[in-house]
Design an enzyme around this catalytic site. Sequence first.
Site, PDB file in Angstrom:
ATOM      1  CE  LYS A  99      41.890  37.195  39.940  1.00 10.23           C
ATOM      2  NZ  LYS A  99      41.660  35.724  39.774  1.00 10.23           N
ATOM      3  CE  LYS A 115      41.406  30.387  34.408  1.00  7.73           C
ATOM      4  NZ  LYS A 115      40.655  30.435  35.666  1.00  7.73           N
ATOM      5  CB  THR A 125      42.555  32.332  38.535  1.00  3.00           C
ATOM      6  OG1 THR A 125      41.718  31.489  37.745  1.00  3.00           O
ATOM      7  CG2 THR A 125      43.855  32.601  37.781  1.00  3.00           C
ATOM      8  CG  LEU A 179      36.682  31.614  47.381  1.00  3.31           C
ATOM      9  CD1 LEU A 179      37.507  31.269  48.602  1.00  3.31           C
ATOM     10  CD2 LEU A 179      35.327  32.174  47.773  1.00  3.31           C
ATOM     11  N   PRO A 180      37.302  35.024  44.451  1.00  3.87           N
ATOM     12  CG  PRO A 180      36.548  37.046  45.328  1.00  3.87           C
ATOM     13  CD  PRO A 180      36.410  35.571  45.485  1.00  3.87           C
TER      14      PRO A 180
END
Length: 238
Positions: A178, A110, A34, A4-5
């Site tokens: 982000k 990540k 992430t 998901l974003p």
Amino acid sequence: LACLPTGPVSEAAALGPDGVVHGRAIRIHAEMSTIGRPTAERIGEGLAARGITFVDAPITGGPPGARAGTLAMMAAGAPAAIEELRPLLLRIGRGVFVIGERPGQAQVMKLVNNMIAATNMITAYEAFALGAKAGLDADTMLQLVNAGTGRSYVSSDIMPTVLSGRFGFGATVAVMEKDVALGIEEATALGVPMWTIEQAARVWRFGLAHGAAGQDIAEYARQIEAWAGAEIRSRKEG
């Protein structure tokens, strides 16, 4: 498998009123987004209270890797859960890297990866813009860099889309900003200076604040070109 974003979306999908935490069949929730360590830890704790195992499982390789099935898969969590997930993850990617047993550790891994990539992008755009402004041929620059010590994923996979003028890598400026912001937050929490990465983060924040949120990360090279007054384009036809 959740991909998901943003952190708030992931948290709502896992723990919200209609979240998977209320499901009766789910045994393992793999978070492939992430979202940073604190959010992953909150999700893991919330699911554990309902007997659901949480695996922190972000991915890297970008849209091209997703299309080709060559993503690198990270995993942090209970070893048994990771092993149960492994066959599924290997249908998506080409390798599973076990980072640790604590959810959140894979998120940090990540962020390490993405901060390197995000900083490499800005430095590559700036350096190629310098060469273009000095009159160097963009194709020759790219060939030389990829044959020399400056080679990176950015030069091999992203810069060709800049030279072509197609800019179609697939990820957006908002997503990259982000991820870098999450990395800076983690570094601040751990007391790790980010002198160079913070400078790159400022360039990504500039894009976010000036209407480039939905722009492809390759097309963001246009901003660097505008500042330099030179285009980084191939002179080859087609």
